[in-house]
Design a protein around this motif. Structure first.
Motif, PDB file in Angstrom:
ATOM      1  N   THR A  38      18.336  33.554  31.727  1.00  0.00           N
ATOM      2  CA  THR A  38      18.644  34.782  31.822  1.00  0.00           C
ATOM      3  C   THR A  38      18.662  35.464  33.241  1.00  0.00           C
ATOM      4  N   TRP A  39      19.559  36.475  33.339  1.00  0.00           N
ATOM      5  CA  TRP A  39      19.665  37.198  34.786  1.00  0.00           C
ATOM      6  C   TRP A  39      18.521  38.147  35.038  1.00  0.00           C
ATOM      7  N   TYR A  40      18.056  38.125  36.172  1.00  0.00           N
ATOM      8  CA  TYR A  40      17.017  39.375  36.399  1.00  0.00           C
ATOM      9  C   TYR A  40      17.688  40.169  37.506  1.00  0.00           C
ATOM     10  N   VAL A  41      17.655  41.541  37.101  1.00  0.00           N
ATOM     11  CA  VAL A  41      18.291  42.522  37.995  1.00  0.00           C
ATOM     12  C   VAL A  41      17.120  43.417  38.695  1.00  0.00           C
ATOM     13  N   PRO A  42      16.624  43.027  39.801  1.00  0.00           N
ATOM     14  CA  PRO A  42      15.390  43.763  40.078  1.00  0.00           C
ATOM     15  C   PRO A  42      15.387  45.315  40.436  1.00  0.00           C
ATOM     16  N   THR A  43      16.401  45.957  40.963  1.00  0.00           N
ATOM     17  CA  THR A  43      16.439  47.444  41.092  1.00  0.00           C
ATOM     18  C   THR A  43      15.209  47.893  41.726  1.00  0.00           C
ATOM     19  N   LEU A  44      15.036  47.185  42.961  1.00  0.00           N
ATOM     20  CA  LEU A  44      14.112  47.499  44.166  1.00  0.00           C
ATOM     21  C   LEU A  44      13.951  49.070  44.542  1.00  0.00           C
ATOM     22  N   GLY A  45      15.041  49.791  44.589  1.00  0.00           N
ATOM     23  CA  GLY A  45      14.986  51.055  44.998  1.00  0.00           C
ATOM     24  C   GLY A  45      14.010  52.054  44.364  1.00  0.00           C
ATOM     25  N   ILE A  46      14.003  51.766  42.936  1.00  0.00           N
ATOM     26  CA  ILE A  46      13.263  52.521  42.167  1.00  0.00           C
ATOM     27  C   ILE A  46      11.791  52.653  42.628  1.00  0.00           C
ATOM     28  N   THR A  47      11.241  51.667  42.887  1.00  0.00           N
ATOM     29  CA  THR A  47       9.858  51.741  43.483  1.00  0.00           C
ATOM     30  C   THR A  47       9.616  51.651  44.919  1.00  0.00           C
ATOM     31  N   HIS A  48      10.849  51.375  45.488  1.00  0.00           N
ATOM     32  CA  HIS A  48      10.519  51.289  46.986  1.00  0.00           C
ATOM     33  C   HIS A  48      10.896  52.546  47.736  1.00  0.00           C
ATOM     34  N   LEU A  49      11.940  53.179  47.209  1.00  0.00           N
ATOM     35  CA  LEU A  49      12.485  54.411  48.032  1.00  0.00           C
ATOM     36  C   LEU A  49      11.506  55.874  48.055  1.00  0.00           C
ATOM     37  N   THR A  50      10.658  55.797  48.633  1.00  0.00           N
ATOM     38  CA  THR A  50       9.672  57.057  48.768  1.00  0.00           C
ATOM     39  C   THR A  50       9.407  57.290  50.295  1.00  0.00           C
ATOM     40  N   ALA A  61      10.144  39.573  25.320  1.00  0.00           N
ATOM     41  CA  ALA A  61      10.638  39.765  24.145  1.00  0.00           C
ATOM     42  C   ALA A  61      12.295  39.789  24.356  1.00  0.00           C
ATOM     43  N   ALA A  62      12.844  40.206  25.349  1.00  0.00           N
ATOM     44  CA  ALA A  62      14.259  40.364  25.826  1.00  0.00           C
ATOM     45  C   ALA A  62      14.611  39.208  25.755  1.00  0.00           C
ATOM     46  N   VAL A  63      13.825  38.098  26.892  1.00  0.00           N
ATOM     47  CA  VAL A  63      14.596  36.987  26.908  1.00  0.00           C
ATOM     48  C   VAL A  63      14.615  35.909  25.788  1.00  0.00           C
ATOM     49  N   ARG A  64      13.533  35.993  25.174  1.00  0.00           N
ATOM     50  CA  ARG A  64      13.235  35.083  23.820  1.00  0.00           C
ATOM     51  C   ARG A  64      14.400  35.538  22.891  1.00  0.00           C
ATOM     52  N   LEU A  65      14.454  36.903  22.780  1.00  0.00           N
ATOM     53  CA  LEU A  65      15.492  37.509  21.873  1.00  0.00           C
ATOM     54  C   LEU A  65      17.230  37.115  22.264  1.00  0.00           C
ATOM     55  N   GLY A  66      17.356  36.582  23.365  1.00  0.00           N
ATOM     56  CA  GLY A  66      18.731  36.172  23.832  1.00  0.00           C
ATOM     57  C   GLY A  66      19.288  37.335  25.048  1.00  0.00           C
ATOM     58  N   ALA A  67      18.337  38.240  25.465  1.00  0.00           N
ATOM     59  CA  ALA A  67      19.073  39.221  26.446  1.00  0.00           C
ATOM     60  C   ALA A  67      20.065  38.457  27.592  1.00  0.00           C
ATOM     61  N   HIS A  68      21.027  38.837  27.832  1.00  0.00           N
ATOM     62  CA  HIS A  68      21.833  38.368  28.852  1.00  0.00           C
ATOM     63  C   HIS A  68      21.365  38.854  30.327  1.00  0.00           C
ATOM     64  N   SER A  69      20.893  39.895  30.625  1.00  0.00           N
ATOM     65  CA  SER A  69      20.197  40.300  31.589  1.00  0.00           C
ATOM     66  C   SER A  69      18.984  41.342  31.356  1.00  0.00           C
TER      67      SER A  69
END
Ligand SMILES: [Zn+2]
Length: 404
Positions: A250-262, A222-230
Protein backbone atom coordinates in the motif's frame (compact mmCIF):
# COMPACT_ATOMS: atom_id res chain seq x y z
CA UNK A 1 7.90 18.41 -35.24
CA UNK A 2 11.08 17.33 -33.43
CA UNK A 3 12.39 19.11 -30.37
CA UNK A 4 15.91 18.59 -29.00
CA UNK A 5 16.75 19.70 -25.46
CA UNK A 6 20.54 19.93 -25.70
CA UNK A 7 23.32 20.39 -23.16
CA UNK A 8 21.36 19.31 -20.09
CA UNK A 9 22.39 18.02 -16.73
CA UNK A 10 19.92 15.14 -16.58
CA UNK A 11 18.22 13.88 -13.43
CA UNK A 12 16.24 11.06 -15.04
CA UNK A 13 14.82 9.56 -11.80
CA UNK A 14 15.73 6.12 -13.13
CA UNK A 15 19.22 6.07 -11.63
CA UNK A 16 20.31 8.31 -8.76
CA UNK A 17 22.34 11.41 -9.50
CA UNK A 18 23.06 13.66 -12.46
CA UNK A 19 24.46 12.99 -15.94
CA UNK A 20 26.13 15.95 -17.67
CA UNK A 21 26.00 16.89 -21.35
CA UNK A 22 22.79 15.05 -22.22
CA UNK A 23 20.52 15.67 -25.21
CA UNK A 24 16.89 14.61 -25.11
CA UNK A 25 14.96 14.34 -28.36
CA UNK A 26 11.16 14.56 -28.41
CA UNK A 27 8.79 13.63 -31.23
CA UNK A 28 5.00 13.61 -31.14
CA UNK A 29 5.09 14.40 -27.43
CA UNK A 30 7.28 11.42 -26.52
CA UNK A 31 10.97 11.03 -25.75
CA UNK A 32 12.66 9.20 -28.64
CA UNK A 33 16.30 9.59 -27.66
CA UNK A 34 18.32 10.28 -24.51
CA UNK A 35 21.94 10.71 -25.60
CA UNK A 36 24.78 11.12 -23.15
CA UNK A 37 27.01 12.76 -25.73
CA UNK A 38 25.96 14.67 -28.82
CA UNK A 39 22.94 12.74 -30.02
CA UNK A 40 21.29 13.00 -33.41
CA UNK A 41 19.92 16.31 -34.70
CA UNK A 42 17.23 15.50 -37.26
CA UNK A 43 16.97 18.11 -40.04
CA UNK A 44 14.43 20.79 -39.17
CA UNK A 45 14.46 19.97 -35.46
CA UNK A 46 14.01 22.81 -33.04
CA UNK A 47 16.97 22.83 -30.65
CA UNK A 48 16.87 24.44 -27.22
CA UNK A 49 20.32 24.73 -25.65
CA UNK A 50 19.78 24.37 -21.93
CA UNK A 51 23.27 25.69 -21.17
CA UNK A 52 23.92 23.06 -18.51
CA UNK A 53 20.64 23.58 -16.65
CA UNK A 54 19.00 20.62 -14.91
CA UNK A 55 16.38 18.59 -16.76
CA UNK A 56 14.05 16.32 -14.82
CA UNK A 57 10.56 14.84 -14.98
CA UNK A 58 7.66 17.20 -14.30
CA UNK A 59 6.58 17.29 -10.66
CA UNK A 60 3.51 15.57 -9.23
CA UNK A 61 1.33 16.30 -6.24
CA UNK A 62 -0.88 13.31 -5.46
CA UNK A 63 -3.00 14.96 -2.74
CA UNK A 64 -4.60 18.11 -4.12
CA UNK A 65 -7.65 20.20 -3.33
CA UNK A 66 -8.02 22.91 -5.91
CA UNK A 67 -9.97 25.56 -4.02
CA UNK A 68 -7.96 28.75 -3.85
CA UNK A 69 -8.60 31.46 -2.91
CA UNK A 70 -11.45 30.57 -0.59
CA UNK A 71 -14.49 32.57 -1.59
CA UNK A 72 -17.46 32.31 0.72
CA UNK A 73 -20.58 30.97 -0.98
CA UNK A 74 -18.90 30.58 -4.36
CA UNK A 75 -21.16 28.98 -6.95
CA UNK A 76 -20.15 26.19 -9.32
CA UNK A 77 -19.19 28.59 -12.11
CA UNK A 78 -16.95 30.62 -9.81
CA UNK A 79 -15.32 27.46 -8.43
CA UNK A 80 -14.70 26.04 -11.89
CA UNK A 81 -12.85 29.13 -13.06
CA UNK A 82 -10.94 29.31 -9.79
CA UNK A 83 -9.83 25.65 -9.94
CA UNK A 84 -8.78 25.90 -13.57
CA UNK A 85 -6.69 28.98 -12.83
CA UNK A 86 -5.11 27.40 -9.75
CA UNK A 87 -4.23 24.22 -11.65
CA UNK A 88 -2.80 26.11 -14.63
CA UNK A 89 -0.75 28.34 -12.34
CA UNK A 90 0.75 25.27 -10.64
CA UNK A 91 1.81 23.96 -14.05
CA UNK A 92 3.24 27.25 -15.37
CA UNK A 93 4.84 28.63 -12.23
CA UNK A 94 6.04 25.52 -10.40
CA UNK A 95 6.25 22.77 -13.00
CA UNK A 96 3.53 20.56 -11.47
CA UNK A 97 2.60 18.55 -14.55
CA UNK A 98 0.30 15.98 -12.89
CA UNK A 99 -1.98 15.90 -9.87
CA UNK A 100 -4.30 13.49 -8.11
CA UNK A 101 -7.32 15.17 -6.54
CA UNK A 102 -8.42 14.32 -3.02
CA UNK A 103 -11.82 15.99 -2.78
CA UNK A 104 -13.46 18.27 -5.35
CA UNK A 105 -17.12 19.33 -5.46
CA UNK A 106 -19.44 18.89 -8.45
CA UNK A 107 -16.91 16.75 -10.36
CA UNK A 108 -15.10 19.90 -11.45
CA UNK A 109 -11.87 17.85 -11.40
CA UNK A 110 -13.33 15.39 -13.90
CA UNK A 111 -14.33 18.25 -16.23
CA UNK A 112 -10.91 19.89 -15.93
CA UNK A 113 -9.17 16.57 -16.50
CA UNK A 114 -10.97 16.25 -19.82
CA UNK A 115 -10.39 19.88 -20.81
CA UNK A 116 -6.66 19.61 -20.07
CA UNK A 117 -6.31 16.16 -21.68
CA UNK A 118 -7.87 17.31 -24.96
CA UNK A 119 -5.99 20.62 -25.01
CA UNK A 120 -9.11 22.78 -24.80
CA UNK A 121 -7.40 24.39 -21.80
CA UNK A 122 -3.79 24.07 -20.70
CA UNK A 123 -3.26 22.53 -17.27
CA UNK A 124 -1.74 19.58 -15.48
CA UNK A 125 -2.78 15.99 -16.03
CA UNK A 126 -5.48 15.15 -13.48
CA UNK A 127 -6.29 11.87 -11.77
CA UNK A 128 -9.73 12.74 -10.45
CA UNK A 129 -11.44 11.62 -7.26
CA UNK A 130 -14.60 13.73 -7.23
CA UNK A 131 -16.25 14.32 -3.87
CA UNK A 132 -14.61 13.56 -0.53
CA UNK A 133 -16.87 10.91 1.00
CA UNK A 134 -17.42 11.11 4.73
CA UNK A 135 -20.12 10.59 7.35
CA UNK A 136 -22.46 12.99 9.06
CA UNK A 137 -20.26 14.55 11.78
CA UNK A 138 -17.33 13.53 9.59
CA UNK A 139 -14.22 15.38 8.43
CA UNK A 140 -13.85 18.37 6.07
CA UNK A 141 -17.51 19.30 6.30
CA UNK A 142 -16.80 23.03 6.11
CA UNK A 143 -14.79 22.79 2.89
CA UNK A 144 -17.56 22.48 0.33
CA UNK A 145 -15.99 19.35 -1.17
CA UNK A 146 -17.28 16.79 1.34
CA UNK A 147 -20.32 14.65 0.66
CA UNK A 148 -21.88 12.97 3.67
CA UNK A 149 -23.18 9.42 3.51
CA UNK A 150 -24.26 7.13 6.32
CA UNK A 151 -24.78 3.40 6.55
CA UNK A 152 -23.56 0.78 4.05
CA UNK A 153 -26.26 1.75 1.53
CA UNK A 154 -25.35 5.42 1.80
CA UNK A 155 -21.72 4.69 0.95
CA UNK A 156 -22.52 2.25 -1.84
CA UNK A 157 -24.87 4.72 -3.54
CA UNK A 158 -22.44 7.63 -3.22
CA UNK A 159 -19.55 5.56 -4.59
CA UNK A 160 -21.60 4.32 -7.54
CA UNK A 161 -22.50 7.94 -8.33
CA UNK A 162 -18.82 8.84 -8.25
CA UNK A 163 -18.11 6.07 -10.78
CA UNK A 164 -20.95 7.18 -13.02
CA UNK A 165 -19.52 10.71 -13.02
CA UNK A 166 -16.11 9.62 -14.27
CA UNK A 167 -13.76 9.54 -11.29
CA UNK A 168 -10.47 7.62 -11.45
CA UNK A 169 -10.39 6.70 -7.77
CA UNK A 170 -12.57 7.00 -4.68
CA UNK A 171 -11.57 9.28 -1.79
CA UNK A 172 -12.82 7.77 1.42
CA UNK A 173 -12.60 9.43 4.81
CA UNK A 174 -11.99 7.00 7.68
CA UNK A 175 -11.08 9.33 10.54
CA UNK A 176 -10.86 12.91 11.77
CA UNK A 177 -8.30 15.56 10.93
CA UNK A 178 -6.20 18.46 12.17
CA UNK A 179 -8.44 21.08 10.54
CA UNK A 180 -11.96 20.94 11.93
CA UNK A 181 -14.34 21.59 14.80
CA UNK A 182 -13.87 20.12 18.27
CA UNK A 183 -15.71 16.90 17.41
CA UNK A 184 -13.49 16.21 14.39
CA UNK A 185 -10.30 14.73 15.88
CA UNK A 186 -7.63 12.76 14.06
CA UNK A 187 -7.39 10.10 16.77
CA UNK A 188 -11.07 9.21 16.24
CA UNK A 189 -12.25 6.79 13.56
CA UNK A 190 -15.58 7.60 11.93
CA UNK A 191 -16.94 4.59 10.06
CA UNK A 192 -18.63 1.50 11.42
CA UNK A 193 -17.21 -1.83 10.30
CA UNK A 194 -20.24 -2.48 8.08
CA UNK A 195 -19.84 0.94 6.41
CA UNK A 196 -16.15 0.32 5.78
CA UNK A 197 -16.73 -3.16 4.40
CA UNK A 198 -19.50 -1.99 2.07
CA UNK A 199 -17.48 0.97 0.80
CA UNK A 200 -14.38 -1.10 0.08
CA UNK A 201 -16.41 -3.97 -1.38
CA UNK A 202 -18.06 -1.80 -4.03
CA UNK A 203 -14.70 -0.25 -5.00
CA UNK A 204 -13.09 -3.69 -5.20
CA UNK A 205 -15.95 -5.08 -7.28
CA UNK A 206 -15.54 -2.34 -9.89
CA UNK A 207 -11.75 -2.06 -9.72
CA UNK A 208 -11.54 1.48 -8.33
CA UNK A 209 -8.53 2.35 -6.16
CA UNK A 210 -9.39 3.72 -2.73
CA UNK A 211 -7.55 6.82 -1.55
CA UNK A 212 -8.07 6.53 2.20
CA UNK A 213 -7.84 9.44 4.62
CA UNK A 214 -6.59 7.65 7.76
CA UNK A 215 -4.90 9.42 10.64
CA UNK A 216 -4.66 6.93 13.52
CA UNK A 217 -3.47 3.32 13.81
CA UNK A 218 -6.99 1.84 13.84
CA UNK A 219 -8.02 3.66 10.65
CA UNK A 220 -4.70 3.01 8.89
CA UNK A 221 -4.88 -0.74 9.60
CA UNK A 222 -8.51 -0.97 8.55
CA UNK A 223 -7.71 0.83 5.28
CA UNK A 224 -4.70 -1.33 4.45
CA UNK A 225 -6.41 -4.61 5.37
CA UNK A 226 -9.48 -3.76 3.31
CA UNK A 227 -7.31 -3.06 0.27
CA UNK A 228 -6.80 0.71 0.14
CA UNK A 229 -4.53 1.75 -2.73
CA UNK A 230 -3.07 4.67 -0.76
CA UNK A 231 -3.28 5.90 2.81
CA UNK A 232 -3.18 9.65 3.32
CA UNK A 233 -1.75 11.47 6.38
CA UNK A 234 -0.95 8.69 8.92
CA UNK A 235 -0.30 11.27 11.65
CA UNK A 236 -0.35 8.58 14.32
CA UNK A 237 0.75 5.04 13.46
CA UNK A 238 2.45 2.06 15.10
CA UNK A 239 4.93 -0.56 13.92
CA UNK A 240 2.13 -2.90 12.85
CA UNK A 241 0.89 -0.21 10.43
CA UNK A 242 4.30 -0.14 8.74
CA UNK A 243 4.42 -3.93 8.54
CA UNK A 244 0.96 -3.97 6.95
CA UNK A 245 1.96 -1.27 4.44
CA UNK A 246 4.88 -3.39 3.30
CA UNK A 247 2.93 -6.67 3.24
CA UNK A 248 0.09 -5.21 1.16
CA UNK A 249 2.24 -2.91 -0.99
CA UNK A 250 0.00 0.00 0.00
CA UNK A 251 1.17 3.54 -0.76
CA UNK A 252 1.69 6.08 2.01
CA UNK A 253 1.20 9.79 1.27
CA UNK A 254 2.31 11.67 4.39
CA UNK A 255 1.10 15.28 3.73
CA UNK A 256 3.67 16.77 6.13
CA UNK A 257 2.56 20.35 5.48
CA UNK A 258 -0.67 19.88 7.42
CA UNK A 259 1.11 19.52 10.77
CA UNK A 260 4.43 21.21 9.95
CA UNK A 261 3.45 24.59 8.50
CA UNK A 262 2.85 26.80 11.52
CA UNK A 263 4.56 30.09 12.48
CA UNK A 264 6.65 28.51 15.26
CA UNK A 265 7.94 25.74 12.97
CA UNK A 266 8.46 27.86 9.88
CA UNK A 267 12.09 27.91 8.81
CA UNK A 268 12.20 29.64 5.41
CA UNK A 269 10.86 32.78 3.77
CA UNK A 270 8.76 30.54 1.47
CA UNK A 271 7.05 29.03 4.50
CA UNK A 272 6.43 32.36 6.24
CA UNK A 273 5.13 33.86 3.01
CA UNK A 274 2.70 30.97 2.62
CA UNK A 275 1.62 31.25 6.26
CA UNK A 276 0.81 34.94 5.79
CA UNK A 277 -1.62 34.16 2.98
CA UNK A 278 -3.06 31.15 4.77
CA UNK A 279 -4.17 32.90 7.99
CA UNK A 280 -4.50 29.83 10.26
CA UNK A 281 -6.54 30.22 13.45
CA UNK A 282 -4.75 29.78 16.81
CA UNK A 283 -6.78 26.62 17.46
CA UNK A 284 -5.64 25.00 14.19
CA UNK A 285 -2.05 26.07 14.82
CA UNK A 286 -2.15 24.36 18.21
CA UNK A 287 -3.70 21.19 16.80
CA UNK A 288 -1.07 21.06 14.07
CA UNK A 289 1.81 21.62 16.46
CA UNK A 290 0.52 19.02 18.90
CA UNK A 291 0.39 16.46 16.09
CA UNK A 292 3.67 17.37 14.36
CA UNK A 293 6.33 15.50 16.41
CA UNK A 294 4.60 12.14 16.15
CA UNK A 295 3.79 12.70 12.47
CA UNK A 296 7.44 13.52 11.79
CA UNK A 297 8.53 10.36 13.61
CA UNK A 298 6.25 8.05 11.59
CA UNK A 299 7.23 9.74 8.33
CA UNK A 300 10.90 9.01 9.06
CA UNK A 301 10.20 5.44 10.20
CA UNK A 302 8.10 4.70 7.12
CA UNK A 303 10.74 6.20 4.83
CA UNK A 304 13.56 4.17 6.34
CA UNK A 305 11.64 0.91 6.55
CA UNK A 306 10.85 0.60 2.86
CA UNK A 307 7.18 1.64 2.78
CA UNK A 308 6.18 2.82 -0.71
CA UNK A 309 5.74 6.59 -0.48
CA UNK A 310 4.74 9.35 -2.87
CA UNK A 311 4.54 13.09 -2.55
CA UNK A 312 1.16 14.67 -1.86
CA UNK A 313 0.76 17.96 -0.07
CA UNK A 314 -2.89 18.63 0.84
CA UNK A 315 -1.86 22.32 0.58
CA UNK A 316 -3.12 25.11 -1.60
CA UNK A 317 -2.52 26.82 -3.97
CA UNK A 318 -0.87 24.37 -6.36
CA UNK A 319 1.83 26.93 -7.18
CA UNK A 320 3.18 26.48 -3.61
CA UNK A 321 2.01 23.05 -2.55
CA UNK A 322 4.40 20.51 -4.06
CA UNK A 323 7.50 22.65 -3.51
CA UNK A 324 6.69 23.31 0.15
CA UNK A 325 5.95 19.65 0.76
CA UNK A 326 9.18 18.56 -0.92
CA UNK A 327 11.16 20.98 1.24
CA UNK A 328 9.49 19.48 4.32
CA UNK A 329 10.44 15.95 3.25
CA UNK A 330 14.09 17.03 3.15
CA UNK A 331 13.74 18.89 6.45
CA UNK A 332 12.43 15.65 7.98
CA UNK A 333 15.35 13.56 6.77
CA UNK A 334 14.63 12.44 3.19
CA UNK A 335 17.42 13.05 0.70
CA UNK A 336 16.70 15.38 -2.24
CA UNK A 337 16.98 12.31 -4.50
CA UNK A 338 14.35 10.39 -2.49
CA UNK A 339 12.13 13.45 -2.43
CA UNK A 340 12.34 14.11 -6.15
CA UNK A 341 11.63 10.43 -6.91
CA UNK A 342 8.61 10.58 -4.58
CA UNK A 343 7.33 13.57 -6.58
CA UNK A 344 7.99 12.02 -10.00
CA UNK A 345 8.55 8.30 -10.52
CA UNK A 346 6.74 7.05 -7.41
CA UNK A 347 3.84 9.48 -7.81
CA UNK A 348 3.34 8.32 -11.39
CA UNK A 349 3.47 4.72 -10.22
CA UNK A 350 0.87 5.41 -7.51
CA UNK A 351 -1.42 6.85 -10.20
CA UNK A 352 -0.96 3.78 -12.42
CA UNK A 353 0.92 5.85 -15.00
CA UNK A 354 4.46 4.50 -14.58
CA UNK A 355 4.57 3.12 -18.12
CA UNK A 356 4.14 6.60 -19.64
CA UNK A 357 5.29 9.14 -17.08
CA UNK A 358 7.48 9.91 -14.09
CA UNK A 359 11.00 9.44 -15.51
CA UNK A 360 13.08 10.75 -18.42
CA UNK A 361 13.42 7.65 -20.61
CA UNK A 362 12.93 6.74 -24.23
CA UNK A 363 9.25 6.02 -24.88
CA UNK A 364 7.87 8.17 -22.09
CA UNK A 365 5.61 11.18 -22.52
CA UNK A 366 7.70 14.35 -22.34
CA UNK A 367 6.30 16.05 -19.25
CA UNK A 368 9.52 17.73 -18.14
CA UNK A 369 10.93 20.65 -16.21
CA UNK A 370 14.23 22.53 -16.44
CA UNK A 371 15.70 24.29 -13.40
CA UNK A 372 18.82 26.47 -13.38
CA UNK A 373 20.50 25.03 -10.28
CA UNK A 374 21.02 21.48 -9.06
CA UNK A 375 18.06 20.39 -6.87
CA UNK A 376 20.08 17.42 -5.59
CA UNK A 377 22.42 19.93 -3.89
CA UNK A 378 19.53 21.89 -2.40
CA UNK A 379 15.88 21.05 -2.88
CA UNK A 380 15.04 24.78 -2.92
CA UNK A 381 16.75 24.92 -6.34
CA UNK A 382 13.52 23.52 -7.80
CA UNK A 383 12.38 27.11 -7.43
CA UNK A 384 14.87 28.24 -10.13
CA UNK A 385 12.37 27.06 -12.75
CA UNK A 386 13.25 27.83 -16.37
CA UNK A 387 11.06 25.67 -18.58
CA UNK A 388 7.97 23.51 -18.26
CA UNK A 389 7.04 21.00 -20.98
CA UNK A 390 3.84 19.04 -21.15
CA UNK A 391 3.31 16.45 -23.88
CA UNK A 392 6.60 17.58 -25.40
CA UNK A 393 5.48 21.18 -25.81
CA UNK A 394 6.97 24.13 -23.94
CA UNK A 395 4.09 25.55 -21.90
CA UNK A 396 6.11 27.96 -19.74
CA UNK A 397 9.45 29.67 -20.40
CA UNK A 398 10.90 31.66 -17.50
CA UNK A 399 14.44 31.98 -18.91
CA UNK A 400 14.10 35.64 -19.88
CA UNK A 401 12.76 36.55 -16.47
CA UNK A 402 15.52 34.54 -14.77
CA UNK A 403 18.19 36.55 -16.63
CA UNK A 404 16.59 39.91 -15.91
ZN1 LIG B 1 -6.89 16.39 1.78
Amino acid sequence: MTLVLANAHLIDCVRPGVTAGVSVTIEEGRIVEVAARGGTRPAGAQVIDLGGAYLLPGLWDVHVHLEWPRIAAAGVAELTVQYAANAAQGLYESGVTSIRTAGTPHFIDVALKRAFATGRLVGPRIFAGGWFLTTTAGHALGTGFARTCDGPTGFVRAIREQMENGVDHVKLNLSGGVFGPSWDRHWHSFLLTEELEAAFAICRQRGYPVMAHATNPDAVKAAVRLGAHSVEHGYIMDDECLTLFREHGTWYVPTLGITHLTPAQSATSFESCWLEQRGLTPDIVKRAEDAAPEHRGWFAKALHSGVKMALGSDLRPLRDSALLEMELWVKDGATPQQTIEAATRHAADLCGAAADLGTVEVGKIADLIVVRDNPLDDIHHLRSLQLVLKDGRVVADHRQKARA
